[in-house]
Design a protein around this motif. Structure first.
Motif, mmCIF file in Angstrom:
data_model
loop_
_atom_site.group_PDB
_atom_site.id
_atom_site.type_symbol
_atom_site.label_atom_id
_atom_site.label_comp_id
_atom_site.label_asym_id
_atom_site.label_seq_id
_atom_site.Cartn_x
_atom_site.Cartn_y
_atom_site.Cartn_z
ATOM 1 N N GLU A 1 6.471 -7.530 -4.342
ATOM 2 C CA GLU A 1 5.693 -7.095 -3.177
ATOM 3 C C GLU A 1 6.605 -6.714 -2.014
ATOM 4 N N ASP A 2 7.638 -7.520 -1.783
ATOM 5 C CA ASP A 2 8.598 -7.196 -0.721
ATOM 6 C C ASP A 2 9.373 -5.928 -1.049
ATOM 7 N N LEU A 3 9.700 -5.744 -2.327
ATOM 8 C CA LEU A 3 10.409 -4.531 -2.748
ATOM 9 C C LEU A 3 9.544 -3.296 -2.493
ATOM 10 N N ALA A 4 8.256 -3.413 -2.784
ATOM 11 C CA ALA A 4 7.346 -2.283 -2.586
ATOM 12 C C ALA A 4 7.315 -1.857 -1.121
ATOM 13 N N LYS A 5 7.359 -2.828 -0.217
ATOM 14 C CA LYS A 5 7.380 -2.514 1.215
ATOM 15 C C LYS A 5 8.659 -1.778 1.605
ATOM 16 N N ARG A 6 9.713 -1.987 0.835
ATOM 17 C CA ARG A 6 10.995 -1.322 1.070
ATOM 18 C C ARG A 6 11.036 0.049 0.375
ATOM 19 N N GLY A 7 9.969 0.378 -0.359
ATOM 20 C CA GLY A 7 9.947 1.663 -1.062
ATOM 21 C C GLY A 7 10.574 1.597 -2.438
ATOM 22 N N ILE A 8 10.652 0.370 -3.005
ATOM 23 C CA ILE A 8 11.199 0.179 -4.356
ATOM 24 C C ILE A 8 10.095 -0.399 -5.230
ATOM 25 N N ASN A 9 9.679 0.335 -6.226
ATOM 26 C CA ASN A 9 8.551 -0.065 -7.062
ATOM 27 C C ASN A 9 9.047 -0.715 -8.350
ATOM 28 N N TYR A 10 8.638 -1.972 -8.558
ATOM 29 C CA TYR A 10 8.875 -2.653 -9.838
ATOM 30 C C TYR A 10 7.507 -2.789 -10.495
ATOM 31 N N PRO A 11 7.056 -1.747 -11.210
ATOM 32 C CA PRO A 11 5.680 -1.739 -11.737
ATOM 33 C C PRO A 11 5.504 -2.778 -12.835
ATOM 34 N N ILE A 12 4.529 -3.686 -12.654
ATOM 35 C CA ILE A 12 4.330 -4.761 -13.626
ATOM 36 C C ILE A 12 2.891 -5.249 -13.555
ATOM 37 N N GLN A 13 2.300 -5.533 -14.696
ATOM 38 C CA GLN A 13 0.952 -6.082 -14.731
ATOM 39 C C GLN A 13 0.927 -7.439 -14.030
ATOM 40 N N GLN A 14 -0.205 -7.751 -13.405
ATOM 41 C CA GLN A 14 -0.309 -8.991 -12.645
ATOM 42 C C GLN A 14 -0.052 -10.215 -13.512
ATOM 43 N N SER A 15 -0.597 -10.215 -14.742
ATOM 44 C CA SER A 15 -0.414 -11.379 -15.616
ATOM 45 C C SER A 15 1.055 -11.580 -15.965
#
Length: 386
Positions: free
Chosen positions: A29-43
């Motif tokens: 979540e913090d990475l996403a705010k920085r513009g770095i996407n670590y795409p992963i299913q919630q589970s």
């Protein structure tokens, strides 16, 4: 259209990938705010965040090639985020991607991250993984001979590195053996998020540890006795060890001197290729600088610590095996399995309590066995002694 910056962490196996993936999941979540996407299913994110073993945030599919999958990810990247994908499976599939560079290079700015490891450590860890997850019962020497002394991971790493160099693709090669404690932080630094590394959650984290010498010896015996009947037995017991004693000190398997020489001779071309891309201070041991290791003598304090940890492991393995066999005994065990239980109870590798419990299981399935009754009576008397 702007290129998508794509970091591809491709492993390989047994180089801290689970810890890296847990750190990325925790910080996603913090990475996403920085513009770095670590795409992963919630589970999967939740499991990785709990420091459980996962396979990262990318899975291969038979429907599409790696090239086409990554192109699809890049074309749907409407926020122009940096993307990081992490999976050990990528290690074996990335040559196809590199060879198809002309197909994706206008859409993807690729950075490949690869970790390598000392060959003795790698073969030891790979052998232990076979025992832990796949029920292998062969000795280490047989394991090495069966693969003609070739380290498949080093052979593949050399191939990947050569392809990367030929295709002029941005890359980072890390010697995991030199960076066991900080490889996750190195990854965060590479992606421009060093300050987002979840230090408090990852402090002291050990995920999917290797086995101690005593654990390995006992699990090999159990595999030999039970794996053909219970093919999940090795995973069940090793999971119990890792979950209940995650920080117990593991020990590297020792390769005999003659076989070790053969290992380095066979894999020297791969090691030379890998070392050409590592800093001179961080190169892997190769045939040219192989030296005879001086035997280490444990201090009295360390020896006592090992004995205490061995006792914990033996008890835990015995309890897990007992629970498994007790559950199976409700379906009435075969004569062969009863014989195996008796053999294990008399092997000297289980506690007196576990010996009695194993013999009781055997007696339930063979109530008329006079010799078995004598063994059980004797074991109960031994257990009752102060």
């Amino acid at each position: 259209m702007k290129k998508t910056k794509l970091f591809l962490h491709i492993g390989h196996g047994k180089t801290g990938t689970s810890a890296i993936q847990s750190a990325l999941a925790i910080a996603s979540e913090d990475l996403a705010k920085r513009g770095i996407n670590y795409p992963i299913q919630q589970s999967l994110r939740d499991r990785a965040s709990r420091l459980e073993i996962t396979s990262g945030n990318w899975e291969p599919t038979s429907e599409a090639s790696l090239t086409n999958q990554l192109l699809e990810i890049a074309k749907s990247n409407y926020k122009n985020s940096k993307i990081i994908l992490s999976s050990e499976s990528l290690f074996w599939l990335v040559p196809e991607l590199i060879q198809n560079k002309s197909t994706w290079e206008t859409h993807i700015d690729l950075h490949i991250i690869l970790a390598v490891r000392e060959i003795e450590e790698m073969l030891s860890s790979e052998y232990q993984q076979r025992v832990k997850r796949h029920g292998d019962a062969m000795p280490l020497e047989q394991f090495l001979r069966a693969r003609h002394f070739v380290s498949s991971h080093h052979a593949k790493a050399a191939e990947v590195i050569e392809l990367i160099a030929q295709s002029n693709i941005t890359n980072t090669i890390i010697n995991y053996s030199e960076h066991k404690r900080d490889i996750s932080q190195l990854i965060f630094k590479l992606i421009g998020a060093e300050d987002l590394y979840p230090t408090s959650q990852m402090a002291g984290a050990v995920i999917n540890r290797s086995l101690s010498r005593k654990e390995l010896e006992i699990l090999i015996t159990i595999n030999a006795l039970y794996f053909s009947r219970f093919p999940w037995i090795s995973a069940r017991i090793s999971d119990a060890l890792i979950k209940n004693q995650p920080k117990l000190e593991a020990q590297q398997c020792k390769i005999a001197k003659q076989q070790l020489q053969k290992v380095y001779e066979t894999n020297d071309p791969y090691l030379q290729t890998i070392n050409a891309f590592l800093d001179s201070k961080e190169q892997l041991t190769s045939l040219a600088n192989l030296s005879q290791e001086i035997a280490q003598v444990d201090s009295p304090e360390q020896a006592q610590k090992i004995r205490e940890e061995e006792a914990i492991s033996v008890s835990l393995m015995g309890d897990t095996l007992l629970q498994t066999l007790t559950n199976e005994s409700k379906r009435k065990l075969s004569n062969g399995t009863v014989d195996a239980i008796i053999a294990l109870s008399q092997s000297g590798q289980v506690s007196k309590t576990t010996e009695v419990e194993l013999l009781e299981v055997a007696k339930e399935n063979r109530p008329q066995g006079q010799k078995l009754a004598q063994l059980l009576e004797r074991a109960r008397k031994e257990l009752a002694k102060p």
